[in-house]
Design a protein around this motif. Structure first.
Motif, PDB file in Angstrom:
ATOM      1  N   GLY A 151       0.799  -1.221   0.000  1.00 53.05           N
ATOM      2  CA  GLY A 151       0.000   0.000   0.000  1.00 53.05           C
ATOM      3  C   GLY A 151       0.828   1.267   0.000  1.00 53.05           C
ATOM      4  N   PRO A 152       0.313   2.300   0.701  1.00 49.95           N
ATOM      5  CA  PRO A 152       0.948   3.618   0.660  1.00 49.95           C
ATOM      6  C   PRO A 152       2.417   3.589   1.073  1.00 49.95           C
ATOM      7  CG  PRO A 152      -1.136   3.743   1.809  1.00 49.95           C
ATOM      8  CD  PRO A 152      -0.898   2.303   1.511  1.00 49.95           C
ATOM      9  N   LEU A 153       2.738   2.803   2.109  1.00 51.27           N
ATOM     10  CA  LEU A 153       4.122   2.792   2.588  1.00 51.27           C
ATOM     11  C   LEU A 153       5.067   2.289   1.498  1.00 51.27           C
ATOM     12  CD1 LEU A 153       6.328   2.959   4.800  1.00 51.27           C
ATOM     13  CD2 LEU A 153       5.864   0.546   5.190  1.00 51.27           C
ATOM     14  N   ARG A 154       4.716   1.173   0.913  1.00 52.06           N
ATOM     15  CA  ARG A 154       5.604   0.573  -0.085  1.00 52.06           C
ATOM     16  C   ARG A 154       5.769   1.502  -1.280  1.00 52.06           C
ATOM     17  NH1 ARG A 154       5.346  -3.354  -4.373  1.00 52.06           N
ATOM     18  NH2 ARG A 154       7.345  -4.448  -4.384  1.00 52.06           N
ATOM     19  N   ARG A 155       4.642   2.063  -1.722  1.00 52.60           N
ATOM     20  CA  ARG A 155       4.688   2.970  -2.861  1.00 52.60           C
ATOM     21  C   ARG A 155       5.575   4.169  -2.553  1.00 52.60           C
ATOM     22  NH1 ARG A 155       1.621   4.582  -7.434  1.00 52.60           N
ATOM     23  NH2 ARG A 155       3.002   6.106  -8.371  1.00 52.60           N
ATOM     24  N   ARG A 156       5.453   4.650  -1.323  1.00 52.21           N
ATOM     25  CA  ARG A 156       6.251   5.802  -0.903  1.00 52.21           C
ATOM     26  C   ARG A 156       7.744   5.467  -0.927  1.00 52.21           C
ATOM     27  NH1 ARG A 156       5.634  11.219   0.039  1.00 52.21           N
ATOM     28  NH2 ARG A 156       6.708  11.889   1.924  1.00 52.21           N
ATOM     29  N   LEU A 157       8.094   4.283  -0.415  1.00 48.41           N
ATOM     30  CA  LEU A 157       9.504   3.876  -0.413  1.00 48.41           C
ATOM     31  C   LEU A 157      10.040   3.819  -1.841  1.00 48.41           C
ATOM     32  CD1 LEU A 157       9.367   1.007   2.265  1.00 48.41           C
ATOM     33  CD2 LEU A 157      10.262   3.319   2.574  1.00 48.41           C
ATOM     34  N   LEU A 158       9.245   3.225  -2.729  1.00 45.55           N
ATOM     35  CA  LEU A 158       9.674   3.124  -4.130  1.00 45.55           C
ATOM     36  C   LEU A 158       9.808   4.509  -4.747  1.00 45.55           C
ATOM     37  CD1 LEU A 158       7.315   0.193  -5.199  1.00 45.55           C
ATOM     38  CD2 LEU A 158       9.815   0.063  -5.104  1.00 45.55           C
ATOM     39  N   ASP A 159       8.809   5.365  -4.492  1.00 42.53           N
ATOM     40  CA  ASP A 159       8.818   6.714  -5.061  1.00 42.53           C
ATOM     41  C   ASP A 159      10.041   7.504  -4.604  1.00 42.53           C
ATOM     42  OD1 ASP A 159       6.498   6.355  -6.452  1.00 42.53           O
ATOM     43  OD2 ASP A 159       5.200   7.324  -4.983  1.00 42.53           O
ATOM     44  N   MET A 160      10.455   7.276  -3.350  1.00 43.04           N
ATOM     45  CA  MET A 160      11.595   8.032  -2.842  1.00 43.04           C
ATOM     46  C   MET A 160      12.921   7.462  -3.353  1.00 43.04           C
ATOM     47  SD  MET A 160      10.158  10.464  -1.328  1.00 43.04           S
ATOM     48  CE  MET A 160      11.176  11.410  -0.219  1.00 43.04           C
ATOM     49  N   GLY A 161      12.841   6.464  -4.186  1.00 46.30           N
ATOM     50  CA  GLY A 161      14.049   5.970  -4.832  1.00 46.30           C
ATOM     51  C   GLY A 161      14.644   4.721  -4.219  1.00 46.30           C
TER      52      GLY A 161
ATOM     53  N   THR B 218      14.581   1.592  -4.711  1.00 41.84           N
ATOM     54  CA  THR B 218      14.196   0.533  -5.639  1.00 41.84           C
ATOM     55  C   THR B 218      15.282  -0.541  -5.635  1.00 41.84           C
ATOM     56  OG1 THR B 218      15.241   1.780  -7.404  1.00 41.84           O
ATOM     57  CG2 THR B 218      12.890   2.075  -7.148  1.00 41.84           C
TER      58      THR B 218
ATOM     59  N   LEU C  70      13.701   7.236   7.725  1.00 44.66           N
ATOM     60  CA  LEU C  70      12.520   6.401   7.905  1.00 44.66           C
ATOM     61  C   LEU C  70      12.625   5.603   9.188  1.00 44.66           C
ATOM     62  CD1 LEU C  70      12.869   3.135   6.250  1.00 44.66           C
ATOM     63  CD2 LEU C  70      13.574   4.910   4.726  1.00 44.66           C
ATOM     64  N   ARG C  71      11.490   5.075   9.611  1.00 41.63           N
ATOM     65  CA  ARG C  71      11.448   4.368  10.885  1.00 41.63           C
ATOM     66  C   ARG C  71      11.992   2.951  10.727  1.00 41.63           C
ATOM     67  NH1 ARG C  71       5.326   6.319  12.416  1.00 41.63           N
ATOM     68  NH2 ARG C  71       5.902   8.395  13.166  1.00 41.63           N
TER      69      ARG C  71
ATOM     70  N   ASP D 263       9.790   0.277   9.332  1.00 41.70           N
ATOM     71  CA  ASP D 263       9.627   0.318   7.886  1.00 41.70           C
ATOM     72  C   ASP D 263      10.903  -0.145   7.182  1.00 41.70           C
ATOM     73  OD1 ASP D 263       7.143   1.328   8.438  1.00 41.70           O
ATOM     74  OD2 ASP D 263       7.745   3.417   8.184  1.00 41.70           O
TER      75      ASP D 263
ATOM     76  N   TYR E 188      12.116  12.104 -10.919  1.00 40.31           N
ATOM     77  CA  TYR E 188      11.086  11.063 -10.816  1.00 40.31           C
ATOM     78  C   TYR E 188       9.696  11.666 -10.969  1.00 40.31           C
ATOM     79  CZ  TYR E 188       8.664   6.981  -8.860  1.00 40.31           C
ATOM     80  OH  TYR E 188       7.843   5.906  -8.661  1.00 40.31           O
TER      81      TYR E 188
ATOM     82  N   TYR F 199      13.274   5.050 -12.513  1.00 41.77           N
ATOM     83  CA  TYR F 199      14.600   5.361 -11.966  1.00 41.77           C
ATOM     84  C   TYR F 199      15.723   4.871 -12.879  1.00 41.77           C
ATOM     85  CZ  TYR F 199      13.388   7.638  -7.588  1.00 41.77           C
ATOM     86  OH  TYR F 199      12.967   8.551  -6.660  1.00 41.77           O
TER      87      TYR F 199
ATOM     88  N   PRO G 295       2.799   7.189   6.053  1.00 43.49           N
ATOM     89  CA  PRO G 295       4.139   6.658   6.286  1.00 43.49           C
ATOM     90  C   PRO G 295       5.127   7.778   6.562  1.00 43.49           C
ATOM     91  CG  PRO G 295       3.258   5.878   4.183  1.00 43.49           C
ATOM     92  CD  PRO G 295       2.210   6.710   4.808  1.00 43.49           C
ATOM     93  N   PHE G 296       5.977   7.548   7.545  1.00 42.93           N
ATOM     94  CA  PHE G 296       6.979   8.554   7.894  1.00 42.93           C
ATOM     95  C   PHE G 296       8.238   8.273   7.096  1.00 42.93           C
ATOM     96  CE2 PHE G 296      10.510   9.997  10.536  1.00 42.93           C
ATOM     97  CZ  PHE G 296      10.151  11.296  10.767  1.00 42.93           C
TER      98      PHE G 296
END
Lengths: 78, 672
Positions: free
Chosen positions: A22-32, A34, A62-63, A66, B97, B251, B487-488
């Motif tokens: 969900g949102p967390l995973r997508r966020r991690l990917l979006d922030m690079g 990968t 990040l925490r 996560d 991105y 990326y 998410p933080f």
């Protein structure tokens, strides 16, 4: 399998997989964060969490819970 | 001809600075419809035909946060003539991105490549022509903070808007993802056209697995089936899932063009400097003490050194004006009640609230410096663990801490929180941090009852407020605000000198906001309270406020406070007037007890309270709903009157229960 939360400050590695959903995973990917990206753990916050990372030329925090969802395939010691 | 332009980019890339440079003070702040996401728009100084909208700072166009959805909807529905995409050149990989995702929307684009001065100064370089060729859009190197390259940017924007743009380059997908996107594009091309959105964007969103896009395209069952099949195939071939596949593709393409265009030998000076500073500012043992020291200095400057004289000056100025007005009214033979309304009601009420303006403006001055310099992100990093326990993140720490100064700027500052859930929780909890306007009340009560133990009583009051906030947080986390917070995953930007223009504009914005409140909600509230205090039920003006409507309302409510130990109409009345501004509790009690000195007031208080009930009264004043100014701020930031009323009701209920608990337990322990 080493996860990112277990890495000591100063050490780094290369990302293998990104878990979570969900949102967390997508966020991690979006922030690079990968697969095959080189990442370094720079610091741990004074209270022991979150952690500070360096990747793609910038600093990300990040925490630990996560970071535990990110596995590394190659770990480099300092 | 009028053109609508959009400014889009990551957080911390200088977007606000560029927006300010483009529009000057000629800007208007509001909200996007239906959400509490701030929307700024203004006219470009050198291009009057163009209105530019500052879209929220985002990293991606995923469907998960309000900011991202707002950005996407704005571009798809308002169809701006052009997007200015601002990109931080020192952090180009991650910034591009978002650029790739914006390109899929098929809106003409111009890139403002910001902080090029820093790139050059550290001996790195970017081949702008080559990058421009790769991306198929004009790229203008700028330095928003120094104002370099702004006029070139405006010229290029003008030219692109008026002459149109040749197709942006879509050639950044390859391999299996490329196959999947194009296969799906074939199926839905007509529907995407009907929807008025780019086929490329629609197909990409389908690959990412957005159900809402399937619905928007009105896809049939069989179409959905085929699309799913195509994606399954792609996932199997790539041994990864759809979301990772797309992020990886973007990326990979970015890495490919950066290898060609970006020549980076070393980190920029700002990045190196940031690492140095962080050795102290986020140090394992020193990080927290340093932060607390910084906050203490800010509070001292705000409330003592600069704030207090300014406040006195403003207060004196207002008094002077009011005195003049009184003379004029007297001469003009205005009827006494109207005189009283204007002088004692309107001027005194609004005046007392206005005297808070310096404090609010100063707090925002320091807050914007902390924010713009990049330090606030470090505070968030350092404090996150503490606040996570009550279901918030480190981002709520600064607003809550400001609550000890004044709830109004604290509540206004909650706007920086990205999650609506976190924002609402922060707004509800902040008033439990005892604000500085309540100090006169503590002074009054401790002087009368706890002279020996005043420090202990004061500290216990502050700690009690914090405990109540923590317990409320835990309660809300497990009831109305269940579920995960956003998410933080936060960037720590390099430290930079804040631009004076941005800080001043931000201050001015908040001052305007507060003044607007002072002359609307707070104005009506003070006039109402004045009216109740000075008239009886047959609407005749009363000489003695003990005969007023307010006094009888106080008498009516007083029995409610019997379980708290103070069944007295004067106490109840003071709590009502305290809603205009908390220090009014003191003045009301002196008026109603006809006390003309502190000593008389102390003696009079002994006829109203016992030490225990005085303590319970104190607790009630700390916790019950904040003043009208804070209420107005709550209403604005929550975007709902109903929710603001619920928040106030909750705070008052908590105050009642806690004060009652302490009074009753105290009675059991110490006797009546």
């Amino acid at each position: 399998m080493v996860t990112l939360d277990k890495i000591q400050p100063g050490d780094g590695g290369i990302i293998d997989t990104i878990g979570g959903e969900g949102p967390l995973r997508r966020r991690l990917l979006d922030m690079g964060l990968t697969p095959n990206t080189r990442v370094m753990v720079r610091k741990i916050a004074p209270m022991g969490d979150p952690i500070e990372l360096f990747l793609r030329g910038y600093v990300l925090t990040l925490r630990k819970e996560d970071a535990a969802k990110i596995t590394l395939k190659e770990v480099n010691k300092q | 001809m009028n053109y609508l332009l959009a400014l889009a980019g990551n957080q911390n890339c200088g977007k606000t600075t560029l927006f300010n440079a483009l529009t000057g003070s000629n800007q208007h702040v509001g909200n996007f419809p239906g959400v509490t996401v701030e929307k700024k728009e203004g006219r470009i100084k050198w291009y009057k035909e163009a209105t530019i909208v500052d879209l929220p700072g985002i990293y991606s166009l995923s469907p998960y946060t309000a900011e991202e959805v707002v950005t996407r909807d704005f571009i798809l529905q308002e169809k701006p003539a052009l997007i200015i995409n601002i990109v931080d050149a020192t952090n180009i990989e991650r910034n591009l991105y978002l650029t790739l995702q914006l390109m899929e929307l098929e809106t003409p684009m111009v890139m403002a490549l910001n902080m090029m001065d820093e790139v050059r100064a550290s001996g790195n370089s970017i081949d702008i022509d080559l990058l421009s060729e790769h991306l198929g859009m004009p790229i203008v190197p700028i330095s928003a903070s120094k104002g370099e390259g702004i006029s070139e940017l405006v010229n290029i924007v003008k030219k692109t808007v008026e002459k149109g743009q040749s197709e942006v380059n879509f050639d950044f997908c390859f391999g299996e993802v490329h196959k999947a996107i194009h296969a799906i594009a074939h199926i839905i091309e007509d529907q995407a056209h009907e929807l008025g959105c780019s086929w490329r964007f629609a197909a990409t969103k389908l690959v990412e697995g957005e159900i809402s896009m399937m619905d928007a395209l009105k896809m049939s069952e069989s179409q959905r089936h085929i699309v799913e099949h195509i994606i399954k195939n792609m996932e199997e071939t790539l041994h990864t899932d759809r979301e990772a596949a797309l992020a990886d593709m973007r990326y990979s393409y970015i890495e490919h063009i950066c290898n060609e265009c970006v020549h980076k030998q070393q980190e920029t000076r700002e990045q190196v400097r940031s690492e140095h500073w962080d050795r102290l500012l986020t140090h394992k043992y020193l990080g927290i003490p340093v932060f607390l020291t910084i906050m203490m200095v800010i509070f001292w400057l705000t409330f003592d050194l600069i704030g207090a004289p300014l406040q006195d000056l403003l207060g004196a100025g207002i008094d002077q004006l009011v005195a003049q007005l009184a003379v004029v009214l007297e001469k003009a033979d205005v009827s006494p009640w109207l005189q009283a309304l204007l002088i004692d009601g309107v001027c005194a009420g609004v005046g007392s609230v206005l005297s808070f303006l310096p404090v609010i403006v100063l707090l925002f001055f320091f807050l914007s410096i902390l924010e713009d310099s990049g330090y606030m992100a470090r505070v968030t990093f350092v404090m996150d663990k503490l606040l996570r326990k009550i279901g918030l993140s480190g981002k709520s720490f600064a607003p809550m801490l400001m609550g000890f100064g004044c709830s109004v700027p604290a509540i206004m500052a909650s706007r920086t929180l990205s999650s609506e859930r976190d924002q609402k929780m922060t707004i509800i909890l902040t008033p439990f941090m005892s604000c500085s306007a309540k100090l006169p009340i503590y002074g009054m009560i401790t002087m009368a009852f706890f002279e020996q133990t005043s420090a202990l009583v004061m500290i216990s009051i502050y700690i009690l407020g914090i405990i109540v906030a923590i317990l409320s947080g835990l309660l809300m986390k497990n009831t109305i605000f269940k579920g995960d917070s956003i998410p933080f995953v936060m960037e720590l930007p390099a430290y930079r000198l804040p631009s004076a223009k941005s800080v001043l504009l931000h201050m001015w914005e908040k001052a305007k906001d507060f003044l607007r409140k002072a002359f609307t909600v707070i104005f009506f509230a003070t006039v109402l309270i004045w009216f109740l205090q000075n008239f009886n039920w047959s609407f005749d003006m009363v000489e003695d406020s003990t005969e007023s409507m307010l006094a009888s309302i106080g008498s009516f409510l007083a029995p409610l406070f019997a379980p708290l130990g103070f069944n007295d109409w004067r106490a109840a009345t003071a709590l009502i007037t305290g809603l205009t501004a908390k220090e009014a509790v003191v003045s009301t009690l002196s008026v109603l007890t006809a006390a003309s000195s502190d000593l008389q007031l102390s003696n009079a208080l002994h006829t109203i309270f016992t030490p225990l009930s005085a303590f319970s009264f104190l607790i009630f004043t700390v916790l019950y709903m904040p003043c009208m100014a804070a209420f107005a701020a709550t209403r604005k930031e929550m975007g709902s009157t109903k929710q603001a009323i619920l928040a106030a009701a909750y705070q008052t209920l908590v105050a009642y229960l806690v004060a009652m608990l302490i009074y009753q337990v105290g009675r059991l322990l110490f006797g009546a």
